[in-house]
Design an enzyme around this catalytic site. Sequence first.
Site, PDB file in Angstrom:
ATOM      1  N   ASP A 137       8.548 -30.936  57.426  1.00  0.00           N
ATOM      2  CA  ASP A 137       7.839 -29.914  56.641  1.00  0.00           C
ATOM      3  C   ASP A 137       8.087 -30.068  55.137  1.00  0.00           C
ATOM      4  O   ASP A 137       7.161 -29.954  54.327  1.00  0.00           O
ATOM      5  CB  ASP A 137       8.268 -28.504  57.071  1.00  0.00           C
ATOM      6  CG  ASP A 137       7.583 -28.071  58.362  1.00  0.00           C
ATOM      7  OD1 ASP A 137       6.484 -28.570  58.671  1.00  0.00           O
ATOM      8  OD2 ASP A 137       8.161 -27.215  59.072  1.00  0.00           O
ATOM      9  N   LYS A 172      11.194 -24.036  66.280  1.00  0.00           N
ATOM     10  CA  LYS A 172      11.827 -25.035  65.407  1.00  0.00           C
ATOM     11  C   LYS A 172      13.339 -24.829  65.276  1.00  0.00           C
ATOM     12  O   LYS A 172      14.101 -25.793  65.284  1.00  0.00           O
ATOM     13  CB  LYS A 172      11.194 -24.982  64.004  1.00  0.00           C
ATOM     14  CG  LYS A 172       9.732 -25.402  63.965  1.00  0.00           C
ATOM     15  CD  LYS A 172       9.259 -25.399  62.504  1.00  0.00           C
ATOM     16  CE  LYS A 172       7.771 -25.373  62.373  1.00  0.00           C
ATOM     17  NZ  LYS A 172       7.313 -25.421  60.975  1.00  0.00           N
ATOM     18  N   ILE A 232       1.460 -22.393  50.679  1.00  0.00           N
ATOM     19  CA  ILE A 232       1.542 -23.235  51.888  1.00  0.00           C
ATOM     20  C   ILE A 232       0.676 -22.689  53.021  1.00  0.00           C
ATOM     21  O   ILE A 232       0.545 -23.329  54.052  1.00  0.00           O
ATOM     22  CB  ILE A 232       3.005 -23.466  52.333  1.00  0.00           C
ATOM     23  CG1 ILE A 232       3.630 -22.200  52.920  1.00  0.00           C
ATOM     24  CG2 ILE A 232       3.845 -24.007  51.187  1.00  0.00           C
ATOM     25  CD1 ILE A 232       4.919 -22.500  53.682  1.00  0.00           C
ATOM     26  N   LEU A 240      -3.964 -26.590  64.494  1.00  0.00           N
ATOM     27  CA  LEU A 240      -4.926 -27.597  64.049  1.00  0.00           C
ATOM     28  C   LEU A 240      -4.388 -29.008  64.310  1.00  0.00           C
ATOM     29  O   LEU A 240      -5.077 -29.986  64.067  1.00  0.00           O
ATOM     30  CB  LEU A 240      -5.189 -27.431  62.549  1.00  0.00           C
ATOM     31  CG  LEU A 240      -5.776 -26.073  62.130  1.00  0.00           C
ATOM     32  CD1 LEU A 240      -5.865 -25.972  60.622  1.00  0.00           C
ATOM     33  CD2 LEU A 240      -7.154 -25.877  62.755  1.00  0.00           C
ATOM     34  N   GLY A 260       9.832 -16.336  49.361  1.00  0.00           N
ATOM     35  CA  GLY A 260      10.040 -16.410  50.808  1.00  0.00           C
ATOM     36  C   GLY A 260      11.365 -17.085  51.110  1.00  0.00           C
ATOM     37  O   GLY A 260      11.868 -17.866  50.280  1.00  0.00           O
TER      38      GLY A 260
HETATM   39  P1  NAP Z   1       9.020 -17.147  58.766  1.00  0.00           P
HETATM   40  O1  NAP Z   1      10.231 -17.975  59.002  1.00  0.00           O
HETATM   41  O2  NAP Z   1       8.648 -16.075  59.724  1.00  0.00           O
HETATM   42  O3  NAP Z   1       9.172 -16.479  57.293  1.00  0.00           O
HETATM   43  C1  NAP Z   1       8.240 -15.524  56.826  1.00  0.00           C
HETATM   44  C2  NAP Z   1       8.519 -15.206  55.357  1.00  0.00           C
HETATM   45  O4  NAP Z   1       7.486 -14.323  54.896  1.00  0.00           O
HETATM   46  C3  NAP Z   1       9.846 -14.460  55.138  1.00  0.00           C
HETATM   47  O5  NAP Z   1      10.375 -14.858  53.879  1.00  0.00           O
HETATM   48  C4  NAP Z   1       9.409 -12.989  55.098  1.00  0.00           C
HETATM   49  O6  NAP Z   1      10.260 -12.143  54.361  1.00  0.00           O
HETATM   50  C5  NAP Z   1       8.082 -13.127  54.365  1.00  0.00           C
HETATM   51  N1  NAP Z   1       7.172 -11.998  54.597  1.00  0.00           N
HETATM   52  C6  NAP Z   1       6.532 -11.694  55.740  1.00  0.00           C
HETATM   53  N2  NAP Z   1       5.763 -10.578  55.576  1.00  0.00           N
HETATM   54  C7  NAP Z   1       5.951 -10.192  54.281  1.00  0.00           C
HETATM   55  C8  NAP Z   1       5.446  -9.114  53.495  1.00  0.00           C
HETATM   56  N3  NAP Z   1       4.577  -8.227  53.995  1.00  0.00           N
HETATM   57  N4  NAP Z   1       5.840  -9.025  52.196  1.00  0.00           N
HETATM   58  C9  NAP Z   1       6.695  -9.938  51.658  1.00  0.00           C
HETATM   59  N5  NAP Z   1       7.217 -10.966  52.354  1.00  0.00           N
HETATM   60  C10 NAP Z   1       6.848 -11.093  53.651  1.00  0.00           C
HETATM   61  O7  NAP Z   1       7.703 -18.067  58.651  1.00  0.00           O
HETATM   62  P2  NAP Z   1       7.584 -19.591  58.147  1.00  0.00           P
HETATM   63  O8  NAP Z   1       7.647 -20.497  59.315  1.00  0.00           O
HETATM   64  O9  NAP Z   1       8.518 -19.808  57.017  1.00  0.00           O
HETATM   65  O10 NAP Z   1       6.053 -19.609  57.635  1.00  0.00           O
HETATM   66  C11 NAP Z   1       5.655 -18.870  56.493  1.00  0.00           C
HETATM   67  C12 NAP Z   1       4.187 -19.195  56.188  1.00  0.00           C
HETATM   68  O11 NAP Z   1       4.057 -20.591  55.910  1.00  0.00           O
HETATM   69  C13 NAP Z   1       3.223 -18.902  57.343  1.00  0.00           C
HETATM   70  O12 NAP Z   1       2.028 -18.390  56.780  1.00  0.00           O
HETATM   71  C14 NAP Z   1       2.936 -20.282  57.922  1.00  0.00           C
HETATM   72  O13 NAP Z   1       1.649 -20.385  58.499  1.00  0.00           O
HETATM   73  C15 NAP Z   1       3.019 -21.162  56.684  1.00  0.00           C
HETATM   74  N6  NAP Z   1       3.408 -22.551  56.989  1.00  0.00           N
HETATM   75  C16 NAP Z   1       2.594 -23.551  56.548  1.00  0.00           C
HETATM   76  C17 NAP Z   1       2.934 -24.861  56.806  1.00  0.00           C
HETATM   77  C18 NAP Z   1       2.026 -25.969  56.324  1.00  0.00           C
HETATM   78  O14 NAP Z   1       2.183 -27.092  56.808  1.00  0.00           O
HETATM   79  N7  NAP Z   1       1.120 -25.733  55.407  1.00  0.00           N
HETATM   80  C19 NAP Z   1       4.110 -25.180  57.506  1.00  0.00           C
HETATM   81  C20 NAP Z   1       4.941 -24.124  57.924  1.00  0.00           C
HETATM   82  C21 NAP Z   1       4.579 -22.805  57.657  1.00  0.00           C
HETATM   83  P3  NAP Z   1      11.549 -11.444  55.081  1.00  0.00           P
HETATM   84  O15 NAP Z   1      12.589 -12.514  55.183  1.00  0.00           O
HETATM   85  O16 NAP Z   1      11.932 -10.353  54.158  1.00  0.00           O
HETATM   86  O17 NAP Z   1      11.066 -10.961  56.433  1.00  0.00           O
END
Ligand code: NAP
Length: 275
Positions: free
Chosen positions: A102, A65, A212, A15, A126
């Site tokens: 972020d 990143k 988030i 977006l 997370g």
């Molecule tokens: P990431 O580094 O891939 O981390 C994913 C996290 O989700 C890990 O803690 C993982 O746990 C957990 N997870 C995934 N599937 C799961 C499940 N089925 N049950 C329980 N835990 C689960 O991703 P990220 O970059 O941190 O992003 C995470 C989320 O934040 C995404 O939805 C992204 O779109 C959102 N986000 C939003 C913004 C914003 O500006 N609003 C910015 C960045 C990210 P494990 O470590 O155990 O795998």
Amino acid sequence: MKIFGIFGDPIEHSLSPAMQNAALLALGETACYHAFRVSREDLSAAILGAKAMGFSGLNLTIPLKEKALQLDILEPDPLASAIGAVNTISFTKSGMVGYNTDGWGALRALYDAGVEIRGKMALIIGAGGAARAIAYTLQQEDAEISIANRSIKKAQELAAQVDACGFGLSDLERLVDKADIIINCTSVGMRMGDPRLLRTGLLKSSQAAFDIIYNRETEFLQDARAAGAVAVDGVMMLVHQGAKALEIWTGKKAPVQVMERAVREALRAKQTGQG
Ligand code: NAP
């Protein structure tokens, strides 16, 4: 014409072009912001190419990143180094500087919603990239932090870096009960039909719940609203991380309301199949 971009893979869902082009127009800049699909392997060449072509700024998203921090072509600022990830690059005469906006975006989203942080108990669910950025930022605001993650090892590793305690998801209900602020930093809830992060009825009106995730109203946020808690969605984090990046690049105050409107309109268009 100034050129800005976002690199990621996949990138079609981003977006940021809608948000940043609306902002650049509102600032009176002759500029455009475009999304580019760039793989991890091509990241270094793509950044150098952008510099050579005179780009004015770049954003990076998944999965680039953390990789960006390993490149010796970038000079990360201290916060990006601590977090271990770069989401914004500015091109200066002396070189290329990497930032992470972020955590700032999350902090502004919480403050805008009237949530107090200092001295409060914050539960981060997370331990991925976004959780890291938020944990470092909340630590700097003197919150008392707990981290719960599916992989308990990752929760404990992050906790050790931010003076917090790390847990597995089996401790979640107990931790939620004690927390003032609960932040979902997992990807659970992004898709309709995802399993619930928490069972209903656990949240209280005295709490703040921040999800988030920004592409839909998650069950976690629906529960928070039903409980009378403060509910904060991920759109404002997205907007404020982008606003901070824009301010780094242009030195001008970002038009936050214009950016929020552009993001919410783009989301509505996606939901109605017009985006
Ligand atoms: P990431 O580094 O891939 O981390 C994913 C996290 O989700 C890990 O803690 C993982 O746990 C957990 N997870 C995934 N599937 C799961 C499940 N089925 N049950 C329980 N835990 C689960 O991703 P990220 O970059 O941190 O992003 C995470 C989320 O934040 C995404 O939805 C992204 O779109 C959102 N986000 C939003 C913004 C914003 O500006 N609003 C910015 C960045 C990210 P494990 O470590 O155990 O795998």
